[in-house]
Design an enzyme around this catalytic site. Structure first.
Site, PDB file in Angstrom:
ATOM      1  N   GLN A  54      -7.479  -1.452  -0.543  1.00 33.30           N
ATOM      2  CA  GLN A  54      -8.522  -2.676  -0.728  1.00 33.30           C
ATOM      3  C   GLN A  54      -9.417  -2.670   0.506  1.00 33.30           C
ATOM      4  OE1 GLN A  54      -7.535  -6.982  -1.001  1.00 33.30           O
ATOM      5  NE2 GLN A  54      -7.616  -6.593  -2.896  1.00 33.30           N
TER       6      GLN A  54
ATOM      7  N   HIS B 130     -10.894  -5.152   8.254  1.00 34.65           N
ATOM      8  CA  HIS B 130     -11.767  -4.746   7.168  1.00 34.65           C
ATOM      9  C   HIS B 130     -13.053  -4.132   7.762  1.00 34.65           C
ATOM     10  CE1 HIS B 130      -9.348  -8.293   6.016  1.00 34.65           C
ATOM     11  NE2 HIS B 130      -9.692  -8.170   4.739  1.00 34.65           N
TER      12      HIS B 130
ATOM     13  N   GLU C 237       0.792  -1.170  -0.021  1.00 37.53           N
ATOM     14  CA  GLU C 237       0.031   0.110   0.024  1.00 37.53           C
ATOM     15  C   GLU C 237       0.888   1.172  -0.121  1.00 37.53           C
ATOM     16  OE1 GLU C 237      -0.451  -2.595   1.895  1.00 37.53           O
ATOM     17  OE2 GLU C 237      -2.304  -3.353   1.099  1.00 37.53           O
TER      18      GLU C 237
HETATM   19  C1  LIG Z   1      -1.744  -5.300   4.183  1.00 34.57           C
HETATM   20  C2  LIG Z   1      -2.762  -6.055   3.691  1.00 34.57           C
HETATM   21  N1  LIG Z   1      -3.338  -5.524   2.260  1.00 34.57           N
HETATM   22  C3  LIG Z   1      -4.223  -6.252   1.856  1.00 34.57           C
HETATM   23  C4  LIG Z   1      -4.861  -7.378   2.279  1.00 34.57           C
HETATM   24  C5  LIG Z   1      -6.097  -7.928   1.571  1.00 34.57           C
HETATM   25  N2  LIG Z   1      -5.474  -9.343   1.162  1.00 34.57           N
HETATM   26  C6  LIG Z   1      -5.927 -10.553   1.864  1.00 34.57           C
HETATM   27  S1  LIG Z   1      -5.025 -11.720   1.391  1.00 34.57           S
HETATM   28  C7  LIG Z   1      -4.597 -10.918  -0.239  1.00 34.57           C
HETATM   29  C8  LIG Z   1      -3.629 -11.593  -1.118  1.00 34.57           C
HETATM   30  C9  LIG Z   1      -2.510 -12.369  -0.308  1.00 34.57           C
HETATM   31  O1  LIG Z   1      -1.345 -12.935  -1.233  1.00 34.57           O
HETATM   32  P1  LIG Z   1      -0.263 -14.117  -0.592  1.00 34.57           P
HETATM   33  O2  LIG Z   1       0.410 -13.355   0.151  1.00 34.57           O
HETATM   34  O3  LIG Z   1       0.329 -14.533  -2.182  1.00 34.57           O
HETATM   35  O4  LIG Z   1      -1.063 -14.991   0.122  1.00 34.57           O
HETATM   36  P2  LIG Z   1      -1.974 -16.127  -0.427  1.00 34.57           P
HETATM   37  O5  LIG Z   1      -3.327 -15.674  -0.247  1.00 34.57           O
HETATM   38  O6  LIG Z   1      -1.586 -16.357  -1.915  1.00 34.57           O
HETATM   39  O7  LIG Z   1      -1.554 -17.473   0.571  1.00 34.57           O
HETATM   40  C10 LIG Z   1      -4.713  -9.540   0.027  1.00 34.57           C
HETATM   41  C11 LIG Z   1      -4.508  -8.607  -1.040  1.00 34.57           C
HETATM   42  C12 LIG Z   1      -4.329  -7.579   3.732  1.00 34.57           C
HETATM   43  N3  LIG Z   1      -4.723  -8.568   4.218  1.00 34.57           N
HETATM   44  N4  LIG Z   1      -3.201  -7.084   4.084  1.00 34.57           N
END
Ligand SMILES: Cc1ncc(C[n+]2csc(CCOP(=O)(O)OP(=O)(O)O)c2C)c(N)n1
Ligand SMILES: Cc1ncc(C[n+]2csc(CCOP(=O)(O)OP(=O)(O)O)c2C)c(N)n1
Ligand SMILES: [Mg+2]
Ligand SMILES: [Mg+2]
Lengths: 322, 383, 322, 383
Positions: A82, A129, A60
């Protein structure tokens, strides 16, 4: 004229302004093919191409820092964060740069950008959230902070933001993303930033609110037999102190309603201003109905936390009884 | 095959004119035309002299905290020399030499450190951003500025500077990652001067080089002797050509040394050995070029004396321009906040010397207004 | 008893508590050999060793995130953030973790830590070295926020923080780091968090302030011929609303003074609370003397920005004249 | 020498039991005793089954958003198996299998996703931290926890998990850099499952591997097949031995795949091809071990059937425990804020259902108090 919900109204505003101004560029996590986790940017990448609507890495501060550079470089970026809780990592770029660049350079560089952020509780989401950080950014000179409470307002306010020469945080109350539909003109219109809306008129008490809470306020007003005026701030900073002062000077009583924690929430500022402006007209202390000074609880208890119509009703009664 | 190679790489170190005067003809020949070399040398001398002037200004109370550039002149200068004038130069606070080469007025930098925003408003004719105080943050702006240019179809890259310390900030990582995944042509230049205030560079990285910070993002990485103007020119050339052609970022570590204190508020003797400083004095980038030019008959002590005289005049003129600017008016810090000032800020601005905040006199009951006026008058007499 | 300035009082508090509690560990940028850029931790690394007092990489989120882990692991870390303006990068770790860990885990994990941060303007420093972000953290449930205004208070409050089971941000008003000396007992004492101090008593008007502004308030009071009570909050959150309400109930008038921008500064909360608690006793609207809603200007104009004694005097007069 | 080598490295990829059933005896032999292998297999099956249960709970409105672990069971399990029970396991939200192996009760995880903090308060007997929602932030806590242990003289390391997406956050960089410069024994495990919601991993890194993210910090780096339990065990063993011995961090990329949607709120069909999913189904970590065990006569379909039966019972018991917990009382979210609740919060807690915020009834004038009571009563009748 079409019957739209908030998501659709925002989508429409984006499309129409993007058609007009090719400097508007959208970026964020999952806003492209996926259309954003709330589908607010649905179809926009297809329509405007990958250069104008693109997914970023998951970071972010990067999203906002990149947008600041893009804005300094002559575009009007529209980054999406988001969820409200993930504005945190972007705080520093917003406060140390976006808010200051114009002042720091005495206008040589400016940061026209509209940061879109779903905000607030009530949708049974996981931790972080459901936050309401508007007061944090209202306390940051150099930013503007906007929060619509209806599809019509969302479109008009967003278009205004997209034409703003200064950075705006546009908070979208996710609880009412799809809960309200109303007629939204296809035609172009803007709603001025810094101007509140009188939702309904009344003579005995003024309610000031914004975002999803406006809906709870309307419910409380419907249940009440008293004559209550409801002001939806629409813009948190700069806020329409004149509209509030005028109303409270008339009614003599005021209740402020917001989701964020009580202490140092934006309700505090409004209350202080009302005292400064309407001291001699006030017949009762201004009441605040707000989130408590606790962390927003996980969703099993979020409805206990969030101001609801019964709490607003109680404040109305207490204030009128004073 | 259970064990295979997933990734393999090598990072090179480049030095062309070393501290003993050895010059690598193969890499260095023709790199900097003689006439340019003389000008570049003069620029470094002028920058070093301004450092001393600024130091004295600070000590005599005519300027606030100031960070000297001394010893690091060749890093940003090499880059500024190579870049096109419409490439972005996005710096931190120890790149005066490159900024001046670009055409940023000296008084702009002086004014900044004199606590005056008008320094940042002065013409930056050649795409240079203002000094960045919050460390590690400006590299993202470099990426954004360049992405905007790319979006507009312009052939423009950015070169962004930051310190070994700043490279520990999370924003550094995000900037590198955004530039590489979004294919933004940015040359990242890490100035490793071995210290971040009192913190040695080993506390900011446990890796053998800072250059390898770029491997994380799949960038080409290079380490150069940052006190060797030829090497900084060579590296920036390589990097800018690559990045201009591919739209991909490039990572350079320039190894240099901060000869002075961190800023005028610092006392480096508290944390580092004089021997170390002395050793680096022997690797001074300016002296190296001077000796090289003398050996090639491009320079002599007469020219040097003339230069010093000219520089002293120029710099004191710059100081005069910085000091002779009108005293700022408080309206300025209000008016710069937004393109159109919100009503409440207009009131704050216009009543700041006459009324209490939030106290619009029209709101006072008539008799109170009267009383307040009397009391103000009395108080004015009293004090 | 020794005559100490604020820097020395803090240094002494750290030494004495570190002698008692080997779980106290200091970390931050340049706090070791260099003793911090303000020399607050001078001599501590030598005294307590590199494991208890250590320099970190230059990264504020890292400093706070690491400290959170250390606190969860049973220590009481004391991270230093070099200047107020550099709390920004640490915002997310403070708000999303430090403030929430206890609540998130219903007490299974806690974050006892004391974040030391020099705060405020007035020392002719560069940009982002003169900020007053206390309201931001007061709006963050789960944190406590403390700001002393004298050497005596600094020692007593810091010792209390170092014994707190919850995270505290301890703001040190850098403008008075060396400007005030007073007698500070060698002996152990603590000042309770959440309790204000009545600096001087009065009957006609109450001033509420904290940090370096307390000094400007005292100057204004000395020049005034009216009977003015001065309350130094000492703790911003939780704040001593009872002390304020009691005083304002007596005087009927109140002026609040702080350096942070007016809008949504902590003065707003105090003003709102006073209205809620003392409505019928108030004889004039509460006045706020604060930073303006602009970016803190570079130092040439910082004295125009910061509340000073003449501005406090004017507010006193306006408030009394009402 | 003008061009010298400043840094040179190679990263290996390890696979022991591949998706075709090939088993590398040299690396794999004796790595996991047969009895353990059976238990590990059973744990993966149980975890996969709970994913399905949770999915149905969500669909029938008995649970909020839930992120399935399906396909990634071997990553965290391999690590949890290798770690000592007092090593910290600091995870994100797709490491159920490792957490359950550690002894974290299943209902703890279910309760978390049912929107109930009490899930996080449940016993974490073996040094496992709660699920971390803000991405990329928890690795710093892993470093802090371990530094605290090191400070106390304990022989304890940490292993921290995060995704390919999370590795783009600035905090990731800071955690790696703190661990390496401050010499904190942390094993960093990047789970590369190719997606971050709808964002492909190529948008989160432009480098050929994620393993090389660790080079920046001078860490040893390794890439392994994350769907190969033998490989994840092998890698964690190597890494944990190294880090325990040296007090230095180690970086592992485990290559795996998220077979399900990102969460129950996601629809992966919007952004990825079924063919890709199908291909990865062929590389399923569970199936691989099953076939291996069958080939070695450690397993058969009778055992499988019995296991599935047992798992179904266990999991529905866990659901029952999660659902039968008493409805929370609102006092809970107040009382958990501070060790000693500030007076103002006590008032908010105790009056939240009876009074307006900030409206202490004792403050009301007597007649107003009377009127308010009447109106409340009337209102109560009315609604
Ligand atoms: C700081 C932050 N930004 C955005 C989110 C929203 N979000 C939750 S899971 C996700 C994707 C995560 O991808 P990855 O780190 O590859 O983990 P995976 O879900 O593939 O296990 C996002 C954007 C969040 N939880 N925390
Ligand atoms: C975010 C942030 N944290 C802390 C500081 C305070 N500070 C100013 S310069 C400095 C050291 C910088 O070291 P480095 O990046 O190596 O640059 P150098 O001064 O060596 O050129 C510090 C800690 C800052 N300006 N910004
Ligand atoms: Mg440095
Ligand atoms: Mg992923």
């Amino acid at each position: 004229m079409a019957n739209l919900n908030l998501v659709q109204a925002i989508n429409l505003a984006l499309i129409q302004e993007m058609e007009k101004n090719d400097g508007i560029v959208l970026l964020g996590e999952d806003i492209g093919v996926n259309g954003g986790v709330f589908r607010v940017t649905e179809g926009l990448q297809k329509r405007f191409g990958n250069a104008r609507v693109f997914d970023t890495p998951l970071a972010e501060s990067g999203i906002i820092g990149l947008s600041i550079g893009m804005a300094m470089g002559g575009l009007h970026p529209v980054p999406e964060i988001q969820f409200d809780g993930f504005l945190g990592p972007a705080y520093d770029q917003l406060v140390s740069h976006a808010a200051r660049m114009r002042s720091r350079t005495r206008g040589a560089y400016t940061v026209p950008m509209t940061v879109r952020v779903p905000v607030g509780g009530g949708i049974h989401a996981p931790e972080l959230h459901s936050e309401s950080p508007e007061a944090i950014y209202a306390h940051t000179p150099g930013l503007k902070v906007v929060m619509p409470s209806s599809p019509y307002d969302a479109k008009g306010l967003l278009v205004a933001c997209l034409r703003e020469p200064d950075p705006v945080i546009f908070f979208e109350p996710k609880r009412i993303y799809r809960a309200i539909r109303e007629e939204v003109p296809e035609d172009e219109y803007t709603l001025p930033l810094g101007k509140a809306r009188v939702v309904c008129e009344g003579t005995e008490l003024t309610i000031v609110s914004w975002g999803a809470s406006v809906v709870q306020c309307m419910q409380a007003i419907e249940k009440s037999e008293r004559s209550i005026e409801l002001i939806d701030l629409r813009t948190i900073y700069p806020f329409d102190v004149d509209a509030v002062a005028e109303s409270v000077s008339k009614t003599g009583r005021c209740v402020i309603v917001h989701e964020a924690p009580l202490t140092c929430g934006f309700g505090a500022e409004i209350s202080a201003r009302i005292m400064e402006r309407c001291f001699l007209q006030l017949e009762a202390p201004v009441q605040r109905v707000a989130g408590f000074d606790t962390t927003m609880p996980y969703y099993k208890m979020e409805l206990e936390y969030l101001p609801d119509a019964p709490r607003v009703s109680r404040a109305i009664e207490d204030c009128l009884a004073y | 095959m259970p064990i295979t190679t997933a990734f393999e790489t090598k990072i090179e170190h480049i030095s062309i004119l070393d501290d003993k005067g050895n010059f690598d003809e193969k890499l260095g020949k023709g790199l900097i035309p003689d006439a340019d070399l003389v000008k570049l040398y003069e620029a470094m001398v002028a920058c070093r002299h301004l450092d001393e002037v600024a130091f004295r200004l600070q000590r005599s109370g005519r300027m606030g905290t100031y960070p000297q550039n001394m010893g690091q002149e060749a890093t940003s200068l090499g880059a500024a020399y190579v870049l096109r004038k419409d490439d972005w130069l996005v710096t931190c606070y120890r790149e005066n030499c490159g900024l001046f080469w670009r055409g940023v007025p000296k008084e702009a930098i002086l004014l900044h450190w004199m606590g005056d925003e008008r320094g940042n408003a002065m013409p930056r004719p050649h795409f240079a951003t203002p000094i960045a105080v919050p460390l590690g943050t400006q590299m993202l702006h470099a990426a954004g500025l360049t992405l905007a240019a790319k979006y507009r179809g312009l052939d423009r890259i950015a070169c962004t500077f930051f310190g070994d310390g700043a490279s520990s900030e999370g924003d550094f990582h995000e900037a590198c990652n955004f530039a590489s995944t979004l294919e933004i042509p940015v040359v990242f230049v890490l100035q490793n001067n071995f210290w971040a205030i009192s913190t040695p560079s080993t506390r900011n990285s446990a890796a053998p080089t800072f250059a390898q910070r770029g491997l994380s993002y799949g960038m080409p990485c290079l380490q150069v002797d940052g006190n060797d103007l030829f090497a900084t020119v060579y590296a920036t050339k390589l990097a800018s050509e690559y990045t201009r052609k591919t739209n991909k970022p490039y990572f350079i570590e320039m190894v240099t040394y901060r000869l002075g204190d961190h800023t005028t508020a610092d006392d480096a003797k508290r944390y580092r050995e004089q021997a170390e400083v002395d050793m680096w004095k022997g690797r001074d980038p300016i002296m190296r070029i001077k000796n090289f030019m003398i050996a090639r008959k491009l320079w002599d002590e007469t020219k040097e004396a003339a230069l010093l005289e000219r520089v002293a005049v120029e710099n004191s003129e710059a100081v005069a321009r910085a000091e002779n600017i009108a005293t700022p008016h408080h309206d300025e810090f209000f008016d710069a906040m937004y393109e159109v000032l919100p009503a409440d800020l207009v009131i704050q601005r216009d009543t700041m010397h006459t009324h209490s905040l939030g106290q619009d006199p029209s709101q006072l009951p008539a008799e109170a207004r009267e009383r307040a006026a009397q009391m103000s008058a009395a108080a004015a007499n009293h004090h």
